[in-house]
Motif scaffolding. Structure first.
Motif, mmCIF file in Angstrom:
data_model
loop_
_atom_site.group_PDB
_atom_site.id
_atom_site.type_symbol
_atom_site.label_atom_id
_atom_site.label_comp_id
_atom_site.label_asym_id
_atom_site.label_seq_id
_atom_site.Cartn_x
_atom_site.Cartn_y
_atom_site.Cartn_z
ATOM 1 N N THR A 266 0.846 -1.184 0.000
ATOM 2 C CA THR A 266 0.000 0.000 0.000
ATOM 3 C C THR A 266 0.886 1.241 0.000
ATOM 4 O O THR A 266 2.110 1.148 0.075
ATOM 5 N N SER B 157 -1.203 -4.930 -4.974
ATOM 6 C CA SER B 157 -1.108 -3.555 -4.516
ATOM 7 C C SER B 157 -2.441 -2.858 -4.700
ATOM 8 O O SER B 157 -3.274 -3.271 -5.521
ATOM 9 N N GLU B 158 -2.631 -1.807 -3.927
ATOM 10 C CA GLU B 158 -3.756 -0.916 -4.172
ATOM 11 C C GLU B 158 -3.400 0.030 -5.319
ATOM 12 O O GLU B 158 -2.223 0.308 -5.565
ATOM 13 N N PRO B 159 -4.399 0.546 -6.037
ATOM 14 C CA PRO B 159 -4.125 1.468 -7.148
ATOM 15 C C PRO B 159 -3.366 2.707 -6.691
ATOM 16 O O PRO B 159 -3.626 3.257 -5.627
ATOM 17 N N ALA C 193 2.405 1.687 -8.577
ATOM 18 C CA ALA C 193 1.948 0.305 -8.679
ATOM 19 C C ALA C 193 1.687 -0.081 -10.133
ATOM 20 O O ALA C 193 2.007 -1.197 -10.560
ATOM 21 N N GLU C 194 1.130 0.851 -10.903
ATOM 22 C CA GLU C 194 0.785 0.555 -12.291
ATOM 23 C C GLU C 194 2.032 0.276 -13.125
ATOM 24 O O GLU C 194 2.047 -0.644 -13.966
ATOM 25 N N LEU D 183 3.396 -3.166 -12.086
ATOM 26 C CA LEU D 183 2.578 -4.245 -12.642
ATOM 27 C C LEU D 183 2.945 -4.488 -14.105
ATOM 28 O O LEU D 183 3.121 -5.636 -14.540
ATOM 29 N N LEU E 11 4.687 -6.806 -9.804
ATOM 30 C CA LEU E 11 3.436 -7.101 -9.102
ATOM 31 C C LEU E 11 2.613 -8.081 -9.932
ATOM 32 O O LEU E 11 2.723 -8.102 -11.160
ATOM 33 N N ILE F 45 -3.168 -5.505 -9.336
ATOM 34 C CA ILE F 45 -3.584 -4.308 -8.612
ATOM 35 C C ILE F 45 -5.045 -4.520 -8.233
ATOM 36 O O ILE F 45 -5.882 -4.805 -9.096
ATOM 37 N N THR F 46 -5.324 -4.391 -6.948
ATOM 38 C CA THR F 46 -6.658 -4.718 -6.446
ATOM 39 C C THR F 46 -7.276 -3.529 -5.729
ATOM 40 O O THR F 46 -6.725 -3.069 -4.717
#
Length: 284
Positions: free
Chosen positions: A200, A220-222, A249-250, A253, A258, A261-262
Motif C-alpha cells: 500500500t 497492490s492498491e491502485p 503500482a501501475e 505491474l 506485481l 492491482i486490487t
C-alpha cells in the motif's frame, strides 16, 4: 440583486458567532476532488470522484478483511526500547512515548488472527502513522511471531505493508529484521502455507527489499508508491533519467514486479480467492 450585497455598511460579526466548517468535514484528494468525510468513510476511504485511495491504518484494514471485524490481536503490548540511547532532534525514547500517546499504537505493525469469508487467517498490517511505518526490532519480531503462529496453526499469512523503510534510530537492529522476516517467510513456504503480500502507499526502503516482495502473490492498491530508494537517489546512482511514474503500482505491474492491482473494495474477495487457488480449495 441585493441578496448577495450588503445594503447596510459597517456590519460586523463577533468571532464567536462566525460559522466555521468543522475540521475533517470535507476531504480534498490530490487531484482536487472534494468529498464529504462521512461518505469517504462509507466508501472505504476511496474517493468516488477519482478512485484515489486515501492512506488508512491497521484498524481499517482489519475491519475490511475480518468477518464482522472480529479478531484476536497477537503480541499487542510489545513495545520498542531505546537500546542505543539514540538522539536526533529529540531522544528516541521521548519520540516513542510521544507517538504512542498521539496514535494510541504500540508500534508500527499489528497482528490479527480471525476469520475472513469464514476461514481463519493471520494478518500483519503496518501503520504509517507510527514513525512513518518504520521497521524496527518490534516490527520484525511481531511479523516473525505472526508467521510462527500461522505455521503452528496451519493458517494462510497476509502482510499489509505501509512503510518508509528501516527505522534509523535502531541502526543495525533494524537492518537485522530484513533477514529475520525473510527466513521466517522461507519457513512458511516450506510448510506449504500461502503468503499474500499487499503493498500500500507507500511501501519503500527495507520493507520493499524484504517481506513486501516475497509473497506467493504480490498485490497492490491502485496508485501506491512502491520502491526502494527515492527517485533522486536512483537517478544519481544510475546516472539515467527515469520514466515518469516509475515507482507507481501501475508501472511495477506492467514490468512484472506485481501480480495484480486490487481496488480496496475487492480486497477481501480477491485475497481469499488467491488463498483458495493456492491451496486448491473450493472458491468461496
Amino acid at each position: 440583486m441585493a441578496w448577495f450585497k450588503r445594503k447596510e455598511k459597517g456590519i460586523t460579526t463577533a468571532t464567536e458567532d462566525k460559522m466555521d466548517i468543522p475540521k475533517g468535514l470535507w476531504y480534498k484528494s490530490p487531484t482536487g476532488k472534494i468529498i464529504d468525510a462521512d461518505e469517504l468513510a462509507r466508501n472505504l476511504y476511496v474517493s468516488p470522484e477519482d478512485d484515489f485511495h486515501v492512506r488508512i491504518g491497521s484498524a481499517t484494514y482489519f475491519e475490511i478483511l475480518f468477518d464482522n471485524n472480529e479478531f484476536v490481536e497477537l503480541d499487542k503490548n510489545m513495545t520498542s526500547k531505546d537500546t542505543l540511547h539514540f538522539v536526533d532532534t529529540k531522544k528516541y525514547s521521548d519520540r516513542l512515548k510521544d507517538v504512542m500517546d498521539k496514535t494510541q499504537l504500540k508500534d508500527a505493525v499489528r497482528t490479527g488472527v480471525g476469520k475472513s469469508k469464514g476461514k481463519e487467517l493471520v494478518i500483519c498490517s503496518m501503520d504509517f502513522a507510527f514513525i512513518g511505518g518504520s521497521m524496527g526490532a518490534v516490527v520484525g519480531e511481531k511479523i516473525a511471531r505472526g508467521i510462527d503462529y500461522a505455521i503452528q496453526n496451519k493458517l494462510p499469512f497476509v502482510m499489509i505493508s505501509k512503510s518508509g523503510g528501516a527505522r534509523m534510530m535502531e541502526a543495525a537492529y533494524s537492518l537485522m529484521q530484513l533477514a529475520k522476516t525473510s527466513v521466517k517467510l522461507a519457513q512458511l513456504a516450506e510448510a506449504g502455507l500461502p503468503y499474500i503480500s499487499l503493498c500500500t502507499d507507500p511501501t519503500t526502503g527495507g520493507t520493499t527489499a524484504s517481506y513486501a516482495m516475497l509473497g506467493d502473490i504480490n498485490i497492490s492498491e491502485p496508485g501506491a508508491l512502491i520502491g526502494f530508494a527515492g527517485p533522486r537517489v536512483v537517478r544519481d546512482t544510475t546516472g539515467k533519467d527515469l520514466p515518469e511514474g516509475f515507482q507507481t503500482a501501475e508501472f511495477l505491474l506492467e514490468h512484472g514486479f506485481l501480480d495484480f492491482i486490487t481496488p480496496r473494495k475487492e480486497l477481501k474477495d480477491k485475497i481469499n480467492l488467491y488463498i483458495d487457488l493456492i491451496q486448491n480449495n473450493d472458491i468461496r
